[in-house]
Design a protein around this motif. Structure first.
Motif, PDB file in Angstrom:
ATOM      1  N   THR A   1       0.831  -1.204   0.000  1.00 39.40           N
ATOM      2  CA  THR A   1       0.000   0.000   0.000  1.00 39.40           C
ATOM      3  C   THR A   1       0.861   1.248   0.000  1.00 39.40           C
ATOM      4  O   THR A   1       0.558   2.239  -0.678  1.00 39.40           O
ATOM      5  N   TYR A   2       1.952   1.221   0.738  1.00 44.86           N
ATOM      6  CA  TYR A   2       2.910   2.330   0.706  1.00 44.86           C
ATOM      7  C   TYR A   2       3.516   2.481  -0.678  1.00 44.86           C
ATOM      8  O   TYR A   2       3.614   3.597  -1.215  1.00 44.86           O
ATOM      9  N   ASP A   3       3.914   1.380  -1.275  1.00 46.09           N
ATOM     10  CA  ASP A   3       4.567   1.404  -2.577  1.00 46.09           C
ATOM     11  C   ASP A   3       3.648   1.954  -3.657  1.00 46.09           C
ATOM     12  O   ASP A   3       4.068   2.745  -4.511  1.00 46.09           O
ATOM     13  N   MET A   4       2.378   1.565  -3.650  1.00 45.79           N
ATOM     14  CA  MET A   4       1.456   1.947  -4.711  1.00 45.79           C
ATOM     15  C   MET A   4       0.760   3.284  -4.459  1.00 45.79           C
ATOM     16  O   MET A   4       0.443   4.015  -5.395  1.00 45.79           O
ATOM     17  N   PHE A   5       0.499   3.630  -3.177  1.00 41.92           N
ATOM     18  CA  PHE A   5      -0.291   4.828  -2.868  1.00 41.92           C
ATOM     19  C   PHE A   5       0.473   5.878  -2.070  1.00 41.92           C
ATOM     20  O   PHE A   5      -0.030   6.988  -1.886  1.00 41.92           O
ATOM     21  N   GLY A   6       1.653   5.544  -1.551  1.00 41.01           N
ATOM     22  CA  GLY A   6       2.411   6.509  -0.778  1.00 41.01           C
ATOM     23  C   GLY A   6       1.886   6.735   0.620  1.00 41.01           C
ATOM     24  O   GLY A   6       2.193   7.750   1.239  1.00 41.01           O
ATOM     25  N   ILE A   7       1.081   5.812   1.156  1.00 41.37           N
ATOM     26  CA  ILE A   7       0.612   5.911   2.532  1.00 41.37           C
ATOM     27  C   ILE A   7       1.722   5.400   3.445  1.00 41.37           C
ATOM     28  O   ILE A   7       2.180   4.268   3.308  1.00 41.37           O
ATOM     29  N   VAL A   8       2.172   6.248   4.369  1.00 37.48           N
ATOM     30  CA  VAL A   8       3.289   5.921   5.247  1.00 37.48           C
ATOM     31  C   VAL A   8       2.746   5.354   6.555  1.00 37.48           C
ATOM     32  O   VAL A   8       2.005   6.030   7.278  1.00 37.48           O
ATOM     33  N   PHE A   9       3.097   4.112   6.851  1.00 33.03           N
ATOM     34  CA  PHE A   9       2.632   3.442   8.064  1.00 33.03           C
ATOM     35  C   PHE A   9       3.702   3.584   9.140  1.00 33.03           C
ATOM     36  O   PHE A   9       4.690   2.850   9.155  1.00 33.03           O
ATOM     37  N   ASP A  10       3.484   4.535  10.032  1.00 35.56           N
ATOM     38  CA  ASP A  10       4.461   4.833  11.077  1.00 35.56           C
ATOM     39  C   ASP A  10       4.577   3.649  12.041  1.00 35.56           C
ATOM     40  O   ASP A  10       3.565   3.123  12.515  1.00 35.56           O
ATOM     41  N   GLY A  11       5.813   3.274  12.332  1.00 35.22           N
ATOM     42  CA  GLY A  11       6.050   2.158  13.232  1.00 35.22           C
ATOM     43  C   GLY A  11       6.231   0.830  12.525  1.00 35.22           C
ATOM     44  O   GLY A  11       6.497  -0.188  13.172  1.00 35.22           O
ATOM     45  N   HIS A  12       6.092   0.808  11.206  1.00 35.52           N
ATOM     46  CA  HIS A  12       6.328  -0.429  10.460  1.00 35.52           C
ATOM     47  C   HIS A  12       7.797  -0.825  10.595  1.00 35.52           C
ATOM     48  O   HIS A  12       8.686   0.030  10.538  1.00 35.52           O
ATOM     49  N   PRO A  13       8.101  -2.116  10.763  1.00 35.97           N
ATOM     50  CA  PRO A  13       9.492  -2.516  11.006  1.00 35.97           C
ATOM     51  C   PRO A  13      10.423  -2.336   9.816  1.00 35.97           C
ATOM     52  O   PRO A  13      11.642  -2.240   9.997  1.00 35.97           O
ATOM     53  N   ASN A  14       9.879  -2.289   8.592  1.00 34.40           N
ATOM     54  CA  ASN A  14      10.764  -2.172   7.422  1.00 34.40           C
ATOM     55  C   ASN A  14       9.963  -1.666   6.230  1.00 34.40           C
ATOM     56  O   ASN A  14       9.718  -2.393   5.271  1.00 34.40           O
ATOM     57  N   LEU A  15       9.558  -0.397   6.293  1.00 32.85           N
ATOM     58  CA  LEU A  15       8.671   0.150   5.265  1.00 32.85           C
ATOM     59  C   LEU A  15       9.480   0.554   4.034  1.00 32.85           C
ATOM     60  O   LEU A  15       9.951   1.686   3.911  1.00 32.85           O
ATOM     61  N   THR A  16       9.648  -0.381   3.117  1.00 33.71           N
ATOM     62  CA  THR A  16      10.349  -0.143   1.862  1.00 33.71           C
ATOM     63  C   THR A  16       9.453  -0.565   0.714  1.00 33.71           C
ATOM     64  O   THR A  16       8.422  -1.208   0.902  1.00 33.71           O
ATOM     65  N   ARG A  17       9.866  -0.215  -0.479  1.00 36.00           N
ATOM     66  CA  ARG A  17       9.116  -0.644  -1.655  1.00 36.00           C
ATOM     67  C   ARG A  17       9.149  -2.165  -1.765  1.00 36.00           C
ATOM     68  O   ARG A  17      10.114  -2.811  -1.355  1.00 36.00           O
ATOM     69  N   ILE A  18       8.055  -2.703  -2.356  1.00 36.04           N
ATOM     70  CA  ILE A  18       7.956  -4.148  -2.471  1.00 36.04           C
ATOM     71  C   ILE A  18       7.716  -4.592  -3.914  1.00 36.04           C
ATOM     72  O   ILE A  18       8.010  -5.723  -4.279  1.00 36.04           O
ATOM     73  N   LEU A  19       7.203  -3.693  -4.756  1.00 39.74           N
ATOM     74  CA  LEU A  19       6.932  -4.004  -6.162  1.00 39.74           C
ATOM     75  C   LEU A  19       7.787  -3.182  -7.110  1.00 39.74           C
ATOM     76  O   LEU A  19       8.318  -3.703  -8.088  1.00 39.74           O
ATOM     77  N   MET A  20       7.908  -1.893  -6.821  1.00 37.59           N
ATOM     78  CA  MET A  20       8.661  -0.998  -7.687  1.00 37.59           C
ATOM     79  C   MET A  20      10.128  -0.937  -7.257  1.00 37.59           C
ATOM     80  O   MET A  20      10.452  -1.240  -6.111  1.00 37.59           O
ATOM     81  N   PRO A  21      11.025  -0.535  -8.163  1.00 34.08           N
ATOM     82  CA  PRO A  21      12.438  -0.359  -7.782  1.00 34.08           C
ATOM     83  C   PRO A  21      12.576   0.687  -6.678  1.00 34.08           C
ATOM     84  O   PRO A  21      11.758   1.593  -6.547  1.00 34.08           O
ATOM     85  N   ASP A  22      13.632   0.559  -5.888  1.00 32.27           N
ATOM     86  CA  ASP A  22      13.823   1.449  -4.741  1.00 32.27           C
ATOM     87  C   ASP A  22      13.925   2.916  -5.144  1.00 32.27           C
ATOM     88  O   ASP A  22      13.566   3.808  -4.373  1.00 32.27           O
ATOM     89  N   ASP A  23      14.433   3.195  -6.346  1.00 32.81           N
ATOM     90  CA  ASP A  23      14.622   4.585  -6.758  1.00 32.81           C
ATOM     91  C   ASP A  23      13.454   5.109  -7.591  1.00 32.81           C
ATOM     92  O   ASP A  23      13.550   6.165  -8.205  1.00 32.81           O
ATOM     93  N   TRP A  24      12.335   4.400  -7.601  1.00 34.91           N
ATOM     94  CA  TRP A  24      11.170   4.836  -8.386  1.00 34.91           C
ATOM     95  C   TRP A  24      10.559   6.078  -7.761  1.00 34.91           C
ATOM     96  O   TRP A  24      10.425   6.178  -6.547  1.00 34.91           O
ATOM     97  N   GLU A  25      10.167   7.028  -8.597  1.00 35.58           N
ATOM     98  CA  GLU A  25       9.539   8.258  -8.127  1.00 35.58           C
ATOM     99  C   GLU A  25       8.028   8.172  -8.280  1.00 35.58           C
ATOM    100  O   GLU A  25       7.521   7.791  -9.335  1.00 35.58           O
ATOM    101  N   GLY A  26       7.323   8.566  -7.230  1.00 37.37           N
ATOM    102  CA  GLY A  26       5.868   8.593  -7.293  1.00 37.37           C
ATOM    103  C   GLY A  26       5.248   7.262  -6.924  1.00 37.37           C
ATOM    104  O   GLY A  26       5.921   6.273  -6.626  1.00 37.37           O
ATOM    105  N   PHE A  27       3.898   7.240  -6.978  1.00 43.12           N
ATOM    106  CA  PHE A  27       3.138   6.085  -6.517  1.00 43.12           C
ATOM    107  C   PHE A  27       2.117   5.707  -7.601  1.00 43.12           C
ATOM    108  O   PHE A  27       1.131   6.407  -7.814  1.00 43.12           O
ATOM    109  N   PRO A  28       2.331   4.584  -8.277  1.00 48.69           N
ATOM    110  CA  PRO A  28       1.623   4.284  -9.528  1.00 48.69           C
ATOM    111  C   PRO A  28       0.111   4.179  -9.441  1.00 48.69           C
ATOM    112  O   PRO A  28      -0.565   4.356 -10.453  1.00 48.69           O
TER     113      PRO A  28
END
Length: 232
Positions: free
Chosen positions: A176-203
């Motif tokens: 959800t963070y990767d696709m919509f840019g919703i930041v879940f505070d307190g997540h243990p490892n909130l990184t991209r999961i589908l898009m490359p790490d250097d991708w800009e924006g939220f598809p």
């Protein structure tokens, strides 16, 4: 749990604003004969945004009453309650989502043990809180389902993570963070999961540009989507 800052995305990445008009018709606001998707005649039903009156029907009243008794901050945490298409949705104040989930999981009269999904929705053009996070909970004990929804702004898209309550939320919040840019505070490892790490924006945000690349066939070249149709 140590809070980890999300990486691999630029929250302020620019995106093209789609044209207005045609909302609620077709699939992409296409006009004329350019619609090759088959959805040109689609009429989309607007989301229900008002409280449903009691009695809600079925066992929905029992669930709401049990949550009100189990969670002391019920009146301050619940923005509204909607029953639509045979589904109970509780709209939660964003800051309270983890607390509400804790009560739904632990109270003996509720026992929503399973979080089956976390997903995002972008209601572009609605109100200021266009981004919604949606949670589907299941009680295996009582064979019940409930839907939770939180609305936040695109400018401050933060929600508490529910991973401490439901470990299944881990990768779902990341997607959800990767696709919509919703930041879940307190997540243990909130990184991209589908898009490359250097991708800009939220598809999957509605104002994300379609882009694309031309596809070349023998004797012909098909332009990318944003150059061959009009989208909403």
């Amino acid at each position: 749990m140590t809070q980890v800052e999300p990486v691999g995305a630029e929250l302020g990445a620019p995106a093209q604003q789609p044209p207005s008009g045609g909302a609620g018709r077709g699939m992409f606001g296409v006009q004329g004969t350019g619609d090759t998707s088959g959805f040109g005649g689609l009429r989309r039903r607007r989301a229900v945004d008002v409280d449903s009156p009691r009695p809600f029907g079925g066992d929905f009243d029992e669930v709401v009453d049990a949550l009100e008794e189990a969670y002391p901050g019920f009146n301050d945490a619940i923005e509204r309650i909607v029953v639509d298409r045979g589904e109970l949705t509780l709209y939660i104040v964003p800051e309270r989502i983890a607390e509400v989930c804790q009560s739904l999981r632990d109270d003996p009269a509720l026992r929503f043990e399973l979080l089956s999904s976390v997903s995002g929705v972008d209601y572009l053009g609605s109100d200021g809180r266009r981004l919604h996070a949606v949670y589907h909970l299941t009680s295996l004990t009582f064979r019940r389902r409930i839907r939770l929804e939180c609305a936040i702004t695109a400018e401050d898209p933060h929600l508490p993570s529910v991973t401490q309550v439901y470990p299944t939320a881990d990768w779902q919040e990341r997607e959800t963070y990767d696709m919509f840019g919703i930041v879940f505070d307190g997540h243990p490892n909130l990184t991209r999961i589908l898009m490359p790490d250097d991708w800009e924006g939220f598809p999957q945000r509605k104002d994300y540009p379609l882009g694309g690349v031309p596809v070349e066939y023998k004797g012909a070249e098909i332009p990318p989507p944003d150059q061959r149709r009009s989208y909403q």
